[in-house]
Motif scaffolding. Structure first.
Motif, PDB file in Angstrom:
ATOM      1  N   LEU A 159       0.859  -1.270  -0.042  1.00  9.54           N
ATOM      2  CA  LEU A 159       0.067   0.121  -0.039  1.00  9.54           C
ATOM      3  C   LEU A 159       0.834   1.380  -0.046  1.00  9.54           C
ATOM      4  O   LEU A 159       0.630   2.157  -0.674  1.00  9.54           O
ATOM      5  CB  LEU A 159      -0.976   0.106   1.407  1.00  9.54           C
ATOM      6  CG  LEU A 159      -2.081  -1.146   1.269  1.00  9.54           C
ATOM      7  CD1 LEU A 159      -2.667  -1.067   2.559  1.00  9.54           C
ATOM      8  CD2 LEU A 159      -3.014  -0.672   0.198  1.00  9.54           C
ATOM      9  N   ALA A 160       1.913   1.157   0.824  1.00  8.21           N
ATOM     10  CA  ALA A 160       2.981   2.468   0.880  1.00  8.21           C
ATOM     11  C   ALA A 160       3.451   2.562  -0.412  1.00  8.21           C
ATOM     12  O   ALA A 160       3.703   3.809  -0.730  1.00  8.21           O
ATOM     13  CB  ALA A 160       3.919   2.308   1.902  1.00  8.21           C
ATOM     14  N   GLU A 161       3.717   1.536  -1.119  1.00  4.61           N
ATOM     15  CA  GLU A 161       4.471   1.608  -2.588  1.00  4.61           C
ATOM     16  C   GLU A 161       3.585   2.335  -3.191  1.00  4.61           C
ATOM     17  O   GLU A 161       4.208   3.031  -4.450  1.00  4.61           O
ATOM     18  CB  GLU A 161       4.999   0.500  -2.947  1.00  4.61           C
ATOM     19  CG  GLU A 161       5.988   0.031  -4.096  1.00  4.61           C
ATOM     20  CD  GLU A 161       6.467  -1.058  -4.482  1.00  4.61           C
ATOM     21  OE1 GLU A 161       7.358  -1.271  -4.929  1.00  4.61           O
ATOM     22  OE2 GLU A 161       5.539  -2.107  -4.395  1.00  4.61           O
ATOM     23  N   ARG A 162       2.543   2.334  -3.310  1.00  2.97           N
ATOM     24  CA  ARG A 162       1.345   2.904  -4.301  1.00  2.97           C
ATOM     25  C   ARG A 162       1.376   4.837  -4.033  1.00  2.97           C
ATOM     26  O   ARG A 162       0.862   5.340  -5.168  1.00  2.97           O
ATOM     27  CB  ARG A 162      -0.064   2.408  -4.259  1.00  2.97           C
ATOM     28  CG  ARG A 162       0.007   0.871  -4.551  1.00  2.97           C
ATOM     29  CD  ARG A 162      -1.531   0.290  -4.298  1.00  2.97           C
ATOM     30  NE  ARG A 162      -2.460   0.952  -5.046  1.00  2.97           N
ATOM     31  CZ  ARG A 162      -2.553   0.482  -6.426  1.00  2.97           C
ATOM     32  NH1 ARG A 162      -2.107  -0.628  -6.847  1.00  2.97           N
ATOM     33  NH2 ARG A 162      -3.561   1.111  -7.251  1.00  2.97           N
ATOM     34  N   HIS A 163       1.854   4.943  -2.916  1.00  6.54           N
ATOM     35  CA  HIS A 163       1.964   6.450  -2.722  1.00  6.54           C
ATOM     36  C   HIS A 163       2.627   7.120  -3.578  1.00  6.54           C
ATOM     37  O   HIS A 163       4.076   6.646  -3.745  1.00  6.54           O
ATOM     38  CB  HIS A 163       2.107   6.592  -1.354  1.00  6.54           C
ATOM     39  CG  HIS A 163       1.893   8.001  -0.871  1.00  6.54           C
ATOM     40  ND1 HIS A 163       2.806   9.305  -0.995  1.00  6.54           N
ATOM     41  CD2 HIS A 163       0.606   8.682  -0.121  1.00  6.54           C
ATOM     42  CE1 HIS A 163       2.133  10.269  -0.514  1.00  6.54           C
ATOM     43  NE2 HIS A 163       0.876  10.042  -0.004  1.00  6.54           N
ATOM     44  N   PRO A 164       2.575   8.387  -4.071  1.00 10.35           N
ATOM     45  CA  PRO A 164       3.412   9.143  -4.900  1.00 10.35           C
ATOM     46  C   PRO A 164       4.836   9.358  -4.013  1.00 10.35           C
ATOM     47  O   PRO A 164       4.682   9.765  -2.998  1.00 10.35           O
ATOM     48  CB  PRO A 164       2.747  10.296  -5.447  1.00 10.35           C
ATOM     49  CG  PRO A 164       1.176   9.920  -5.276  1.00 10.35           C
ATOM     50  CD  PRO A 164       1.171   8.959  -4.034  1.00 10.35           C
ATOM     51  N   VAL A 166       6.883   7.436  -2.971  1.00  8.77           N
ATOM     52  CA  VAL A 166       7.345   6.501  -1.803  1.00  8.77           C
ATOM     53  C   VAL A 166       7.958   5.140  -2.748  1.00  8.77           C
ATOM     54  O   VAL A 166       7.121   4.782  -3.608  1.00  8.77           O
ATOM     55  CB  VAL A 166       6.003   6.002  -0.840  1.00  8.77           C
ATOM     56  CG1 VAL A 166       6.710   4.933  -0.203  1.00  8.77           C
ATOM     57  CG2 VAL A 166       5.806   7.084  -0.033  1.00  8.77           C
ATOM     58  N   SER A 167       8.810   4.359  -2.384  1.00 12.71           N
ATOM     59  CA  SER A 167       9.258   3.221  -2.858  1.00 12.71           C
ATOM     60  C   SER A 167       9.589   2.208  -2.046  1.00 12.71           C
ATOM     61  O   SER A 167       9.911   2.660  -0.665  1.00 12.71           O
ATOM     62  CB  SER A 167      10.622   3.725  -3.886  1.00 12.71           C
ATOM     63  OG  SER A 167      11.362   3.831  -3.235  1.00 12.71           O
ATOM     64  N   ILE A 180      10.386   1.259   3.818  1.00 15.84           N
ATOM     65  CA  ILE A 180       9.386   2.182   2.783  1.00 15.84           C
ATOM     66  C   ILE A 180      10.529   3.355   2.885  1.00 15.84           C
ATOM     67  O   ILE A 180      11.230   3.873   3.974  1.00 15.84           O
ATOM     68  CB  ILE A 180       8.476   2.687   3.792  1.00 15.84           C
ATOM     69  CG1 ILE A 180       7.346   1.416   3.870  1.00 15.84           C
ATOM     70  CG2 ILE A 180       7.704   3.707   3.208  1.00 15.84           C
ATOM     71  CD1 ILE A 180       6.124   1.811   4.997  1.00 15.84           C
ATOM     72  N   TYR A 182      10.997   7.211   1.449  1.00 14.31           N
ATOM     73  CA  TYR A 182      10.475   8.577   1.087  1.00 14.31           C
ATOM     74  C   TYR A 182      11.699   9.659   1.216  1.00 14.31           C
ATOM     75  O   TYR A 182      12.097  10.047   2.518  1.00 14.31           O
ATOM     76  CB  TYR A 182       9.397   8.811   2.184  1.00 14.31           C
ATOM     77  CG  TYR A 182       8.708   9.986   1.589  1.00 14.31           C
ATOM     78  CD1 TYR A 182       7.776  10.172   0.546  1.00 14.31           C
ATOM     79  CD2 TYR A 182       8.679  11.303   2.449  1.00 14.31           C
ATOM     80  CE1 TYR A 182       7.197  11.172   0.193  1.00 14.31           C
ATOM     81  CE2 TYR A 182       7.916  12.406   1.866  1.00 14.31           C
ATOM     82  CZ  TYR A 182       7.279  12.278   0.896  1.00 14.31           C
ATOM     83  OH  TYR A 182       6.566  13.583   0.664  1.00 14.31           O
TER      84      TYR A 182
END
Length: 266
Positions: A159-164, A166-167, A180, A182
């Motif tokens: 879910l975190a990876e889908r945030h702009p 964030v990888s 995570i 950022y």
């Protein structure tokens, strides 16, 4: 005594500060309560519905371990209960280091950072494999704990990876494995198991992935084991001595000498 304290607060001087002692007591009480309630829930789940209802209603008091074993009616034995308690202790960072090392834990923590916690990260996979293979009555409980942990943490990472912006790094040879990312921030949610998995992968392959360039490079396995994992587990004071001897910190930056640091403080 100091050796019986939680590793994260093994300091008698900090408690001289108003409020610190009360804060420590609240943390210890809450963590012990949580640890106990999780273990209790698994033991209750092993009982028959009728017995569980009698225990919860107070009709069947459990004053001793023998009373608990009798109430379980063969679903769990005394040894199973002991193993289950050991499993939850390891999961929550209380590794089994033996009576002698536990009595001298304060000296171990002067050299290593949270020694019992570090041992527990190895103890969890060992106990999981042992219980899954040799203890059929505990298989379901152990598998549920492992599956729930992996599913929960992996779901959060996806879910975190889908945030702009964030990888998430999925290569176990990288120090950012399952973290995570950022910007310059790194957030780990695997309770230290990602670090153990990373060093095992690096040792097995003899390779590391550089976080800056993404390049895969060969690395000496002894350097990975001793210069990497064990070195990273030193306490701050022991780590400072290591850095002064080597002349650089764990990420390769040059360190100030003790004379330079004293002058900067003055």
């Amino acid at each position: 005594p100091l050796s019986q304290r939680e590793e994260s607060m093994m300091n008698i001087w900090a408690e001289k500060v108003p409020g610190i002692k009360q804060s420590n007591r609240a943390f210890i009480a809450t963590s012990n309560k949580l640890r106990s309630e999780v273990a209790d829930s698994e033991v209750l789940a092993a009982m028959s519905p009728e017995m569980r209802e009698a225990v919860l209603s107070g009709e069947r008091p459990l004053n001793t371990l023998d009373d608990l074993v009798e109430a379980l009616e063969g679903h769990l034995t005394r040894d199973d209960i002991v193993d289950l308690a050991g499993w939850h202790n390891a999961l929550t960072g209380r590794g089994n280091v033996g009576q002698f090392l536990r009595a001298n834990n304060k000296w171990l923590n002067a050299i290593f950072y949270s020694f019992r916690f570090g041992v527990s990260r190895f103890e969890v996979p060992y106990r999981a494999g042992r219980e899954l293979i040799f203890h059929p009555r505990l298989r379901k409980s152990i598998a549920r704990d492992i599956g729930g942990f992996l599913a929960g943490t992996t779901g959060i990472l996806l879910l975190a990876e889908r945030h702009p912006g964030v990888s998430v790094e999925w290569d176990p040879r990288s120090s950012d494995f399952r973290k995570i990312r950022y910007g310059n921030m790194r957030i780990g949610i695997d309770a230290g198991f990602d670090v153990l998995a990373r060093y095992i992968a690096q040792f097995a392959t003899g390779q590391v992935k550089r976080t800056g360039t993404g390049a895969i490079e060969d690395e000496n396995r002894l350097k990975i084991a001793f210069g990497g994992y064990l070195s990273s587990k030193l306490s701050p004071s022991a780590g400072e001595v290591r850095d002064q001897v080597r002349g650089y910190d764990p990420v390769g930056n040059p360190v100030q000498t003790w004379d330079q640091r004293i002058k900067s403080i003055a």
